[in-house]
Design an enzyme around this catalytic site. Structure first.
Site, PDB file in Angstrom:
ATOM      1  N   GLU A  84       3.552  12.108  -8.352  1.00  0.00           N
ATOM      2  CA  GLU A  84       2.179  12.074  -7.955  1.00  0.00           C
ATOM      3  C   GLU A  84       1.850  13.918  -7.640  1.00  0.00           C
ATOM      4  OE1 GLU A  84       0.845   9.597  -4.799  1.00  0.00           O
ATOM      5  OE2 GLU A  84      -0.757  10.665  -4.544  1.00  0.00           O
ATOM      6  N   LYS A 118       9.104   0.201  -4.054  1.00  0.00           N
ATOM      7  CA  LYS A 118       8.829   1.729  -4.260  1.00  0.00           C
ATOM      8  C   LYS A 118       9.132   2.392  -3.068  1.00  0.00           C
ATOM      9  CE  LYS A 118       4.768   3.624  -5.512  1.00  0.00           C
ATOM     10  NZ  LYS A 118       4.472   4.643  -4.167  1.00  0.00           N
ATOM     11  N   ASP A 130       0.755   1.064  -0.636  1.00  0.00           N
ATOM     12  CA  ASP A 130       0.381   1.340   0.582  1.00  0.00           C
ATOM     13  C   ASP A 130      -0.900   2.207   0.883  1.00  0.00           C
ATOM     14  OD1 ASP A 130       1.395   3.861   0.188  1.00  0.00           O
ATOM     15  OD2 ASP A 130       2.711   3.827   2.032  1.00  0.00           O
ATOM     16  N   SER A 131      -1.442   2.345  -0.387  1.00  0.00           N
ATOM     17  CA  SER A 131      -2.867   3.028  -0.280  1.00  0.00           C
ATOM     18  C   SER A 131      -3.867   2.052   0.198  1.00  0.00           C
ATOM     19  CB  SER A 131      -3.091   3.445  -1.785  1.00  0.00           C
ATOM     20  OG  SER A 131      -2.976   2.317  -2.846  1.00  0.00           O
ATOM     21  N   GLU A 156       9.097   6.454  -1.161  1.00  0.00           N
ATOM     22  CA  GLU A 156       8.901   7.964  -1.211  1.00  0.00           C
ATOM     23  C   GLU A 156       9.820   8.938  -1.016  1.00  0.00           C
ATOM     24  OE1 GLU A 156       5.093   8.778   0.507  1.00  0.00           O
ATOM     25  OE2 GLU A 156       4.058   7.175  -0.508  1.00  0.00           O
ATOM     26  N   ASP A 178       5.185  -1.447  -2.505  1.00  0.00           N
ATOM     27  CA  ASP A 178       5.513  -0.237  -1.603  1.00  0.00           C
ATOM     28  C   ASP A 178       6.373  -0.670  -0.311  1.00  0.00           C
ATOM     29  OD1 ASP A 178       4.841   2.512  -2.775  1.00  0.00           O
ATOM     30  OD2 ASP A 178       2.760   2.315  -2.308  1.00  0.00           O
TER      31      ASP A 178
HETATM   32  O1  KIV Z   1       0.175   3.665  -2.661  1.00  0.00           O
HETATM   33  C1  KIV Z   1      -0.266   3.862  -3.808  1.00  0.00           C
HETATM   34  O2  KIV Z   1      -1.132   3.379  -4.318  1.00  0.00           O
HETATM   35  C2  KIV Z   1       0.623   4.861  -4.536  1.00  0.00           C
HETATM   36  C3  KIV Z   1       0.152   5.270  -5.914  1.00  0.00           C
HETATM   37  C4  KIV Z   1      -1.000   6.125  -5.691  1.00  0.00           C
HETATM   38  C5  KIV Z   1       1.158   5.462  -6.678  1.00  0.00           C
HETATM   39  O3  KIV Z   1       1.655   5.205  -4.227  1.00  0.00           O
END
Ligand code: KIV
Length: 264
Positions: free
Chosen positions: A181, A112, A45-46, A114, A84
């Site tokens: 992270e 994924k 989600d970056s 968090e 994500d």
């Molecule tokens: O969103 C993302 O790119 C991430 C990485 C920084 C692990 O979660």
């Protein structure tokens, strides 16, 4: 060409072979990374920050993640694909099931999320229903406002002990991979040694089972900022394919990250 699966990644940890991971958001980059031999591709989600230009990842929606997951899947043949779950798309167990299903249907092989203790029921529920889960601890960018900024986590002894407990609890609940992270190297090493699932670090030192970078950071093209834990491989190689190949090689050989890209 043998497809990378979660079993491949677990075997790599057992055999001490380091795992390479890069973010990608479209089919062309996914194909290029896949062809260079990256083990895992993360639709992070970056993308909210590096594609959309937002200040953080909070505005990203599940529809956007589905769109990019579908594109990445189309470009990927060998690598293991992880997507994500965006901010507040897994606030309840029901919501988690609905949204994880959308990402899996779009082509992800794992989702994924968090967080720690509060996520355990959702992780267990997904795992029981056949959806592989990657945890994400340490600096969890979706909680940036609660954390007071993008800061290294786990420097206090109590915080470090809590993080280790949460990592063990996630594994016990059924998580099969963990991203760590921005934590001190010593804490990342403790977590990596305590867990039997692979631990992928970003700003977590050289001792984890693998390394992930945001693609825009490793090409040095992120809008305003180059994180300390990243390295500009494009500047070194002058060519995108060579840059990716060097990142993978340095991860495999334990040459990236060095202390310079790590935290104490
Ligand atoms: O969103 C993302 O790119 C991430 C990485 C920084 C692990 O979660």
């Amino acid at each position: 060409m043998k497809k990378v699966t979660i079993s491949t990644l677990i075997k790599m940890k057992q055999q001490g072979e380091r795992i390479s991971m890069l973010t990608a958001y479209d089919a062309s980059f996914a194909k290029l990374f896949d062809e260079q031999g990256v083990d895992t591709i993360l639709i992070g989600d970056s993308l909210g920050m590096v594609l959309m230009g937002e200040d953080d990842t909070l505005p990203v929606t599940i529809e956007q993640m589905v769109y990019h997951t579908r594109s990445v899947r189309k470009g990927t043949q060998r690598a293991f694909v992880i997507a994500d779950m965006p901010f507040m798309s897994y606030a309840t167990t029901e919501q988690t099931f609905t949204n994880a299903t959308k990402l899996m249907a779009a082509g992800a092989s794992m989702v994924k999320m968090e967080g720690g203790s509060w996520l355990l029921d959702s992780v267990r529920g997904l795992a029981e229903r056949g959806i592989p889960v990657c945890g994400h601890l340490g600096l969890t960018p979706q909680s940036v406002h609660k954390l007071g900024g993008f800061k290294v986590q786990g420097r206090e002894e109590q915080q470090a002990d809590d993080l280790l407990k949460q990592a063990l609890a996630l594994e016990e609940a059924g998580a099969q991979l963990l991203v760590l992270e921005c934590v001190p190297t010593s804490l990342a090493n403790r977590v990596t040694q305590a867990l039997s699932i692979p631990v992928i670090g970003i700003g977590a030192g050289p001792g984890t089972d693998g390394q992930v970078l945001v693609m825009h950071d490793m090409f040095g093209i992120s809008a305003n900022y180059m994180p300390k834990f990243s390295k500009n491989y494009l500047a070194i190689c002058g060519d995108i394919r060579k840059a990716v190949a060097l990142f993978i090689e340095e991860v495999k050989q334990g040459k990236f990250p060095t202390d310079e890209e790590s935290f104490s």
